[in-house]
Design a protein around this motif. Structure first.
Motif, PDB file in Angstrom:
ATOM      1  N   SER A  77      63.792   2.790  54.229  1.00 39.15           N
ATOM      2  CA  SER A  77      64.458   1.867  55.150  1.00 39.15           C
ATOM      3  C   SER A  77      63.459   0.894  55.771  1.00 39.15           C
ATOM      4  O   SER A  77      63.753  -0.297  55.939  1.00 39.15           O
ATOM      5  CB  SER A  77      65.183   2.650  56.250  1.00 39.15           C
ATOM      6  N   ASP A  78      62.265   1.393  56.081  1.00 38.14           N
ATOM      7  CA  ASP A  78      61.234   0.550  56.692  1.00 38.14           C
ATOM      8  C   ASP A  78      60.780  -0.577  55.756  1.00 38.14           C
ATOM      9  O   ASP A  78      60.236  -1.582  56.224  1.00 38.14           O
ATOM     10  CB  ASP A  78      60.021   1.395  57.079  1.00 38.14           C
ATOM     11  N   THR A  82      65.368  -6.162  49.503  1.00 40.94           N
ATOM     12  CA  THR A  82      66.444  -7.151  49.387  1.00 40.94           C
ATOM     13  C   THR A  82      67.561  -6.680  48.468  1.00 40.94           C
ATOM     14  O   THR A  82      68.663  -7.212  48.507  1.00 40.94           O
ATOM     15  CB  THR A  82      65.896  -8.481  48.848  1.00 40.94           C
ATOM     16  N   GLY A  83      67.263  -5.694  47.608  1.00 37.71           N
ATOM     17  CA  GLY A  83      68.251  -5.205  46.648  1.00 37.71           C
ATOM     18  C   GLY A  83      68.060  -5.747  45.253  1.00 37.71           C
ATOM     19  O   GLY A  83      68.755  -5.344  44.326  1.00 37.71           O
ATOM     20  N   ARG A  84      67.085  -6.660  45.098  1.00 36.72           N
ATOM     21  CA  ARG A  84      66.842  -7.258  43.792  1.00 36.72           C
ATOM     22  C   ARG A  84      65.514  -6.828  43.176  1.00 36.72           C
ATOM     23  O   ARG A  84      65.157  -7.286  42.086  1.00 36.72           O
ATOM     24  CB  ARG A  84      66.854  -8.788  43.912  1.00 36.72           C
ATOM     25  N   GLU A  85      64.806  -5.942  43.849  1.00 38.70           N
ATOM     26  CA  GLU A  85      63.474  -5.566  43.399  1.00 38.70           C
ATOM     27  C   GLU A  85      63.502  -4.673  42.158  1.00 38.70           C
ATOM     28  O   GLU A  85      64.471  -3.951  41.889  1.00 38.70           O
ATOM     29  CB  GLU A  85      62.716  -4.816  44.509  1.00 38.70           C
ATOM     30  N   SER A  99      66.797   8.195  43.024  1.00 41.38           N
ATOM     31  CA  SER A  99      68.206   7.883  43.262  1.00 41.38           C
ATOM     32  C   SER A  99      68.383   7.094  44.554  1.00 41.38           C
ATOM     33  O   SER A  99      69.222   6.183  44.635  1.00 41.38           O
ATOM     34  CB  SER A  99      69.034   9.173  43.305  1.00 41.38           C
ATOM     35  N   MET A 100      67.604   7.444  45.581  1.00 42.33           N
ATOM     36  CA  MET A 100      67.673   6.681  46.828  1.00 42.33           C
ATOM     37  C   MET A 100      67.225   5.249  46.607  1.00 42.33           C
ATOM     38  O   MET A 100      67.823   4.294  47.128  1.00 42.33           O
ATOM     39  CB  MET A 100      66.819   7.357  47.904  1.00 42.33           C
ATOM     40  N   LEU A 101      66.170   5.082  45.821  1.00 42.46           N
ATOM     41  CA  LEU A 101      65.685   3.741  45.496  1.00 42.46           C
ATOM     42  C   LEU A 101      66.740   2.946  44.734  1.00 42.46           C
ATOM     43  O   LEU A 101      66.991   1.768  45.027  1.00 42.46           O
ATOM     44  CB  LEU A 101      64.416   3.835  44.649  1.00 42.46           C
ATOM     45  N   ALA A 102      67.334   3.592  43.745  1.00 42.35           N
ATOM     46  CA  ALA A 102      68.333   2.903  42.925  1.00 42.35           C
ATOM     47  C   ALA A 102      69.493   2.399  43.767  1.00 42.35           C
ATOM     48  O   ALA A 102      70.034   1.310  43.518  1.00 42.35           O
ATOM     49  CB  ALA A 102      68.834   3.833  41.824  1.00 42.35           C
ATOM     50  N   ARG A 103      69.885   3.167  44.758  1.00 37.18           N
ATOM     51  CA  ARG A 103      70.979   2.736  45.626  1.00 37.18           C
ATOM     52  C   ARG A 103      70.594   1.513  46.452  1.00 37.18           C
ATOM     53  O   ARG A 103      71.449   0.681  46.792  1.00 37.18           O
ATOM     54  CB  ARG A 103      71.383   3.881  46.548  1.00 37.18           C
ATOM     55  N   LEU A 104      69.310   1.386  46.743  1.00 40.60           N
ATOM     56  CA  LEU A 104      68.839   0.275  47.575  1.00 40.60           C
ATOM     57  C   LEU A 104      68.587  -1.000  46.773  1.00 40.60           C
ATOM     58  O   LEU A 104      68.400  -2.070  47.361  1.00 40.60           O
ATOM     59  CB  LEU A 104      67.559   0.679  48.313  1.00 40.60           C
ATOM     60  N   VAL A 105      68.534  -0.900  45.436  1.00 40.31           N
ATOM     61  CA  VAL A 105      68.274  -2.096  44.612  1.00 40.31           C
ATOM     62  C   VAL A 105      69.374  -2.251  43.563  1.00 40.31           C
ATOM     63  O   VAL A 105      69.106  -2.260  42.351  1.00 40.31           O
ATOM     64  CB  VAL A 105      66.876  -2.028  43.953  1.00 40.31           C
ATOM     65  N   PRO A 106      70.623  -2.442  43.978  1.00 40.41           N
ATOM     66  CA  PRO A 106      71.725  -2.530  43.011  1.00 40.41           C
ATOM     67  C   PRO A 106      71.603  -3.715  42.064  1.00 40.41           C
ATOM     68  O   PRO A 106      72.129  -3.665  40.949  1.00 40.41           O
ATOM     69  CB  PRO A 106      72.959  -2.659  43.916  1.00 40.41           C
ATOM     70  N   ALA A 107      70.910  -4.755  42.492  1.00 38.44           N
ATOM     71  CA  ALA A 107      70.727  -5.920  41.623  1.00 38.44           C
ATOM     72  C   ALA A 107      69.343  -5.937  40.990  1.00 38.44           C
ATOM     73  O   ALA A 107      68.978  -6.900  40.318  1.00 38.44           O
ATOM     74  CB  ALA A 107      70.934  -7.216  42.427  1.00 38.44           C
ATOM     75  N   GLY A 108      68.601  -4.856  41.172  1.00 38.07           N
ATOM     76  CA  GLY A 108      67.263  -4.750  40.600  1.00 38.07           C
ATOM     77  C   GLY A 108      67.222  -3.685  39.527  1.00 38.07           C
ATOM     78  O   GLY A 108      68.181  -3.495  38.777  1.00 38.07           O
ATOM     79  N   ARG A 109      66.117  -2.963  39.488  1.00 39.89           N
ATOM     80  CA  ARG A 109      65.966  -1.911  38.477  1.00 39.89           C
ATOM     81  C   ARG A 109      65.112  -0.785  39.045  1.00 39.89           C
ATOM     82  O   ARG A 109      64.060  -1.043  39.639  1.00 39.89           O
ATOM     83  CB  ARG A 109      65.320  -2.471  37.216  1.00 39.89           C
ATOM     84  N   SER A 156      54.471  -6.101  36.887  1.00 37.20           N
ATOM     85  CA  SER A 156      55.871  -6.126  36.437  1.00 37.20           C
ATOM     86  C   SER A 156      56.845  -5.510  37.435  1.00 37.20           C
ATOM     87  O   SER A 156      58.056  -5.568  37.211  1.00 37.20           O
ATOM     88  CB  SER A 156      55.998  -5.414  35.095  1.00 37.20           C
ATOM     89  N   VAL A 157      56.355  -4.887  38.517  1.00 32.02           N
ATOM     90  CA  VAL A 157      57.259  -4.274  39.487  1.00 32.02           C
ATOM     91  C   VAL A 157      56.911  -4.749  40.899  1.00 32.02           C
ATOM     92  O   VAL A 157      55.796  -5.200  41.171  1.00 32.02           O
ATOM     93  CB  VAL A 157      57.214  -2.733  39.416  1.00 32.02           C
ATOM     94  N   ASP A 158      57.885  -4.610  41.785  1.00 30.31           N
ATOM     95  CA  ASP A 158      57.719  -5.067  43.167  1.00 30.31           C
ATOM     96  C   ASP A 158      57.325  -3.942  44.112  1.00 30.31           C
ATOM     97  O   ASP A 158      56.796  -4.198  45.200  1.00 30.31           O
ATOM     98  CB  ASP A 158      59.031  -5.686  43.665  1.00 30.31           C
ATOM     99  N   LEU A 159      57.605  -2.703  43.726  1.00 27.78           N
ATOM    100  CA  LEU A 159      57.325  -1.567  44.591  1.00 27.78           C
ATOM    101  C   LEU A 159      57.016  -0.346  43.740  1.00 27.78           C
ATOM    102  O   LEU A 159      57.727  -0.071  42.772  1.00 27.78           O
ATOM    103  CB  LEU A 159      58.535  -1.270  45.495  1.00 27.78           C
ATOM    104  N   VAL A 160      55.974   0.376  44.116  1.00 33.16           N
ATOM    105  CA  VAL A 160      55.644   1.657  43.489  1.00 33.16           C
ATOM    106  C   VAL A 160      55.685   2.737  44.564  1.00 33.16           C
ATOM    107  O   VAL A 160      55.096   2.571  45.644  1.00 33.16           O
ATOM    108  CB  VAL A 160      54.249   1.643  42.838  1.00 33.16           C
ATOM    109  N   VAL A 161      56.392   3.836  44.293  1.00 34.79           N
ATOM    110  CA  VAL A 161      56.377   4.986  45.182  1.00 34.79           C
ATOM    111  C   VAL A 161      55.992   6.221  44.376  1.00 34.79           C
ATOM    112  O   VAL A 161      56.153   6.254  43.154  1.00 34.79           O
ATOM    113  CB  VAL A 161      57.743   5.207  45.876  1.00 34.79           C
ATOM    114  N   SER A 162      55.501   7.213  45.060  1.00 36.89           N
ATOM    115  CA  SER A 162      55.190   8.499  44.430  1.00 36.89           C
ATOM    116  C   SER A 162      55.284   9.578  45.499  1.00 36.89           C
ATOM    117  O   SER A 162      54.735   9.423  46.590  1.00 36.89           O
ATOM    118  CB  SER A 162      53.785   8.481  43.823  1.00 36.89           C
TER     119      SER A 162
END
Length: 239
Positions: A77-78, A82-85, A99-109, A156-162
């Motif tokens: 959340s922090d 934008t939902g396009r990342e 899955s949480m990430l996917a819900r936050l980027v419905p127009a992204g990947r 090639s990506v806007d955000l990396v999490v681990s």
């Protein structure tokens, strides 16, 4: 968070809570034996051990089944996506964070990368990850790959999490290579690594790679694996 109600994300390091639970049962059993056989207060010793192992097991189970979801919801959340990342989760396992990430980027990947080792998470398998994504009504892309050599193009990506994954790599050179790979694929974006080991080393590596706003944040009791000695920190950075 209600992610758990629609999907099953298993248990992190499943042999650990089993061992803690067994140690608690044995110690509490010894408490009864000692209380019956030995005079005096000696029964307090196995009782203390039993309570220690029992509370550690409870802490571990809470984190793996509930606490980490709450914490990651706040971390994501922090980020104010934008939902396009285009985002990637390194060591995604059965997809709790993915899955949480996917819900936050419905127009992204949303991309998940893993080697699918069950020793790190129970029943860790891409089929289970896809099943959880379906249950969550989100779309994800899965890659079987080593995070030290990501099959992703530079930038090639806007955000990396681990989440609780990089510490599983043996040897500091390998872990630092994974951090470097994470920085490589998102040079203009953001990065969040949550782990209960090596946070300072991750941060130093990111600084050496030229990233800025590198911070280490303690994630609190909800992300303790067994107790404060298993506390988790989040390393965040941008470029």
């Amino acid at each position: 968070m209600d992610e758990r109600s629609r999907a099953d994300y298993g248990f992190d390091a499943p042999t650990v809570p089993v061992g803690l639970g067994a140690a608690a049962v044995v110690s509490l059993g010894l408490t009864v034996v000692v209380a019956v056989v030995v005079a005096g207060w000696w029964w307090l010793i196995p009782l203390v051990y039993g309570l220690f192992f029992g509370l550690s097991c409870a802490s571990f189970l809470y984190t793996t089944r509930r606490g980490k979801f709450v914490v990651w919801a706040g971390l994501l959340s922090d980020l104010r996506l934008t939902g396009r990342e285009r985002v990637v989760d390194l060591g995604c396992g059965r997809g709790a964070v993915l899955s949480m990430l996917a819900r936050l980027v419905p127009a992204g990947r949303a991309i998940g990368v893993d080697l699918w080792r069950s020793v790190d998470q129970s029943n860790n398998d891409p089929a289970n990850t896809l099943r959880n994504a379906t249950a969550e009504a989100v779309t994800v892309t899965l890659l079987t790959a080593d995070m030290r050599a990501l099959p992703l193009a530079t930038g090639s990506v806007d955000l990396v999490v681990s989440s609780l994954a990089m510490h599983n790599i043996r040897g500091e050179p390998g872990r630092m290579r994974a951090v470097a790979e994470a920085a490589r694929v998102r040079p203009g974006g953001r990065l969040v690594i949550a782990d209960f080991r090596h946070a300072r080393a991750y941060a130093d590596q990111l600084i050496s790679l030229g990233l800025v706003d590198v911070t280490i944040r303690d994630l609190g009791w909800r992300f303790w694996y067994g107790g404060p000695w298993g506390r988790t920190s989040a390393v965040t950075a941008t470029r």
